[in-house]
Design a protein around this motif. Structure first.
Motif, mmCIF file in Angstrom:
data_model
loop_
_atom_site.group_PDB
_atom_site.id
_atom_site.type_symbol
_atom_site.label_atom_id
_atom_site.label_comp_id
_atom_site.label_asym_id
_atom_site.label_seq_id
_atom_site.Cartn_x
_atom_site.Cartn_y
_atom_site.Cartn_z
ATOM 1 N N ALA A 22 -14.082 38.896 -2.894
ATOM 2 C CA ALA A 22 -14.179 37.670 -3.701
ATOM 3 C C ALA A 22 -15.182 36.708 -3.061
ATOM 4 O O ALA A 22 -15.413 36.734 -1.855
ATOM 5 C CB ALA A 22 -12.815 37.008 -3.811
ATOM 6 N N ARG A 23 -15.755 35.877 -3.900
ATOM 7 C CA ARG A 23 -16.666 34.827 -3.432
ATOM 8 C C ARG A 23 -15.936 33.510 -3.522
ATOM 9 O O ARG A 23 -15.191 33.266 -4.469
ATOM 10 C CB ARG A 23 -17.922 34.780 -4.281
ATOM 11 N N SER A 24 -16.172 32.648 -2.547
ATOM 12 C CA SER A 24 -15.485 31.363 -2.554
ATOM 13 C C SER A 24 -16.440 30.243 -2.943
ATOM 14 O O SER A 24 -17.653 30.331 -2.753
ATOM 15 C CB SER A 24 -14.865 31.066 -1.189
ATOM 16 N N ARG A 25 -15.853 29.196 -3.493
ATOM 17 C CA ARG A 25 -16.611 28.007 -3.878
ATOM 18 C C ARG A 25 -15.777 26.792 -3.525
ATOM 19 O O ARG A 25 -14.581 26.734 -3.851
ATOM 20 C CB ARG A 25 -16.892 28.029 -5.372
ATOM 21 N N GLU A 26 -16.365 25.839 -2.842
ATOM 22 C CA GLU A 26 -15.658 24.609 -2.500
ATOM 23 C C GLU A 26 -15.658 23.710 -3.731
ATOM 24 O O GLU A 26 -16.704 23.257 -4.180
ATOM 25 C CB GLU A 26 -16.328 23.921 -1.311
ATOM 26 N N VAL A 27 -14.475 23.453 -4.303
ATOM 27 C CA VAL A 27 -14.374 22.657 -5.518
ATOM 28 C C VAL A 27 -14.133 21.185 -5.220
ATOM 29 O O VAL A 27 -14.408 20.323 -6.055
ATOM 30 C CB VAL A 27 -13.276 23.202 -6.459
ATOM 31 N N GLU A 28 -13.600 20.912 -4.055
ATOM 32 C CA GLU A 28 -13.437 19.569 -3.518
ATOM 33 C C GLU A 28 -13.498 19.736 -2.010
ATOM 34 O O GLU A 28 -13.279 20.842 -1.510
ATOM 35 C CB GLU A 28 -12.089 18.962 -3.932
ATOM 36 N N PRO A 29 -13.769 18.676 -1.266
ATOM 37 C CA PRO A 29 -13.851 18.835 0.186
ATOM 38 C C PRO A 29 -12.581 19.485 0.754
ATOM 39 O O PRO A 29 -11.474 18.992 0.561
ATOM 40 C CB PRO A 29 -14.013 17.399 0.693
ATOM 41 N N GLY A 30 -12.766 20.631 1.404
ATOM 42 C CA GLY A 30 -11.657 21.337 2.031
ATOM 43 C C GLY A 30 -10.793 22.159 1.088
ATOM 44 O O GLY A 30 -9.790 22.712 1.503
ATOM 45 N N ILE A 31 -11.183 22.284 -0.166
ATOM 46 C CA ILE A 31 -10.434 23.086 -1.129
ATOM 47 C C ILE A 31 -11.377 24.152 -1.696
ATOM 48 O O ILE A 31 -12.382 23.835 -2.322
ATOM 49 C CB ILE A 31 -9.842 22.239 -2.262
ATOM 50 N N TYR A 32 -11.012 25.404 -1.440
ATOM 51 C CA TYR A 32 -11.846 26.535 -1.840
ATOM 52 C C TYR A 32 -11.119 27.393 -2.875
ATOM 53 O O TYR A 32 -9.932 27.664 -2.732
ATOM 54 C CB TYR A 32 -12.192 27.405 -0.631
ATOM 55 N N VAL A 33 -11.848 27.806 -3.880
ATOM 56 C CA VAL A 33 -11.338 28.743 -4.875
ATOM 57 C C VAL A 33 -12.088 30.048 -4.678
ATOM 58 O O VAL A 33 -13.312 30.053 -4.543
ATOM 59 C CB VAL A 33 -11.541 28.214 -6.315
ATOM 60 N N LEU A 34 -11.362 31.151 -4.645
ATOM 61 C CA LEU A 34 -11.968 32.471 -4.519
ATOM 62 C C LEU A 34 -12.018 33.105 -5.899
ATOM 63 O O LEU A 34 -11.024 33.093 -6.633
ATOM 64 C CB LEU A 34 -11.151 33.342 -3.571
ATOM 65 N N TYR A 35 -13.190 33.627 -6.251
ATOM 66 C CA TYR A 35 -13.425 34.236 -7.560
ATOM 67 C C TYR A 35 -13.730 35.719 -7.393
ATOM 68 O O TYR A 35 -14.480 36.094 -6.489
ATOM 69 C CB TYR A 35 -14.610 33.564 -8.255
ATOM 70 N N ASN A 36 -13.185 36.544 -8.278
ATOM 71 C CA ASN A 36 -13.490 37.974 -8.248
ATOM 72 C C ASN A 36 -14.859 38.228 -8.876
ATOM 73 O O ASN A 36 -15.539 37.296 -9.306
ATOM 74 C CB ASN A 36 -12.382 38.802 -8.918
ATOM 75 N N SER A 37 -15.241 39.481 -8.973
ATOM 76 C CA SER A 37 -16.581 39.823 -9.489
ATOM 77 C C SER A 37 -16.750 39.477 -10.963
ATOM 78 O O SER A 37 -17.867 39.365 -11.457
ATOM 79 C CB SER A 37 -16.873 41.304 -9.271
ATOM 80 N N ASP A 38 -15.639 39.278 -11.687
ATOM 81 C CA ASP A 38 -15.700 38.869 -13.093
ATOM 82 C C ASP A 38 -15.758 37.352 -13.258
ATOM 83 O O ASP A 38 -15.760 36.845 -14.373
ATOM 84 C CB ASP A 38 -14.496 39.409 -13.860
ATOM 85 N N GLY A 39 -15.746 36.629 -12.121
ATOM 86 C CA GLY A 39 -15.792 35.176 -12.173
ATOM 87 C C GLY A 39 -14.447 34.525 -12.410
ATOM 88 O O GLY A 39 -14.366 33.331 -12.669
ATOM 89 N N GLU A 40 -13.373 35.304 -12.294
ATOM 90 C CA GLU A 40 -12.027 34.769 -12.491
ATOM 91 C C GLU A 40 -11.459 34.322 -11.146
ATOM 92 O O GLU A 40 -11.619 35.021 -10.140
ATOM 93 C CB GLU A 40 -11.117 35.832 -13.102
ATOM 94 N N PRO A 41 -10.771 33.176 -11.097
ATOM 95 C CA PRO A 41 -10.174 32.733 -9.840
ATOM 96 C C PRO A 41 -9.022 33.650 -9.450
ATOM 97 O O PRO A 41 -8.237 34.071 -10.298
ATOM 98 C CB PRO A 41 -9.686 31.316 -10.154
ATOM 99 N N VAL A 42 -8.949 33.990 -8.161
ATOM 100 C CA VAL A 42 -7.892 34.872 -7.670
ATOM 101 C C VAL A 42 -7.115 34.267 -6.499
ATOM 102 O O VAL A 42 -6.076 34.799 -6.112
ATOM 103 C CB VAL A 42 -8.455 36.250 -7.257
ATOM 104 N N ALA A 43 -7.602 33.153 -5.961
ATOM 105 C CA ALA A 43 -6.914 32.520 -4.834
ATOM 106 C C ALA A 43 -7.447 31.102 -4.629
ATOM 107 O O ALA A 43 -8.555 30.784 -5.054
ATOM 108 C CB ALA A 43 -7.108 33.329 -3.562
ATOM 109 N N VAL A 44 -6.626 30.302 -3.955
ATOM 110 C CA VAL A 44 -7.025 28.944 -3.576
ATOM 111 C C VAL A 44 -6.623 28.739 -2.125
ATOM 112 O O VAL A 44 -5.529 29.131 -1.707
ATOM 113 C CB VAL A 44 -6.331 27.878 -4.452
ATOM 114 N N GLU A 45 -7.507 28.128 -1.362
ATOM 115 C CA GLU A 45 -7.234 27.805 0.032
ATOM 116 C C GLU A 45 -7.470 26.311 0.232
ATOM 117 O O GLU A 45 -8.512 25.784 -0.150
ATOM 118 C CB GLU A 45 -8.152 28.609 0.951
ATOM 119 N N VAL A 46 -6.494 25.648 0.836
ATOM 120 C CA VAL A 46 -6.587 24.210 1.101
ATOM 121 C C VAL A 46 -6.597 24.016 2.611
ATOM 122 O O VAL A 46 -5.644 24.382 3.304
ATOM 123 C CB VAL A 46 -5.398 23.444 0.477
ATOM 124 N N LEU A 47 -7.683 23.453 3.127
ATOM 125 C CA LEU A 47 -7.825 23.195 4.555
ATOM 126 C C LEU A 47 -7.420 21.766 4.882
ATOM 127 O O LEU A 47 -7.386 20.903 4.002
ATOM 128 C CB LEU A 47 -9.274 23.426 4.982
#
Length: 70
Positions: A22-47
């Motif tokens: 999956a590829r991650s994208r920071e949607v807000e400072p310290g909050i990352y959403v991981l997207y699969n190859s279809d562009g669908e979110p599959v996980a969220v990480e909050v730092l």
């Protein structure tokens, strides 16, 4: 679904899909959403969880396509 709260790492992680490759994208400072190859979110990480003012504040982050999963 996998949920992990890591007080030592100061992070919160929730996964509902396959985050492998999956590829991650920071949607807000310290909050990352991981997207699969279809562009669908599959996980969220909050730092830096201890810096969040309130649980509800970061829980309401808007993530494209996430509403479709509920």
């Amino acid at each position: 679904m996998k949920v992990n709260l890591d007080p030592e790492g100061d992070l919160f992680y929730v996964e509902w899909g396959n985050p492998e490759k999956a590829r991650s994208r920071e949607v807000e400072p310290g909050i990352y959403v991981l997207y699969n190859s279809d562009g669908e979110p599959v996980a969220v990480e909050v730092l830096f969880l201890h810096r969040r003012a309130a649980f509800q504040e970061w829980l309401t982050v808007n993530v494209p396509h996430l509403a479709a999963l509920t």
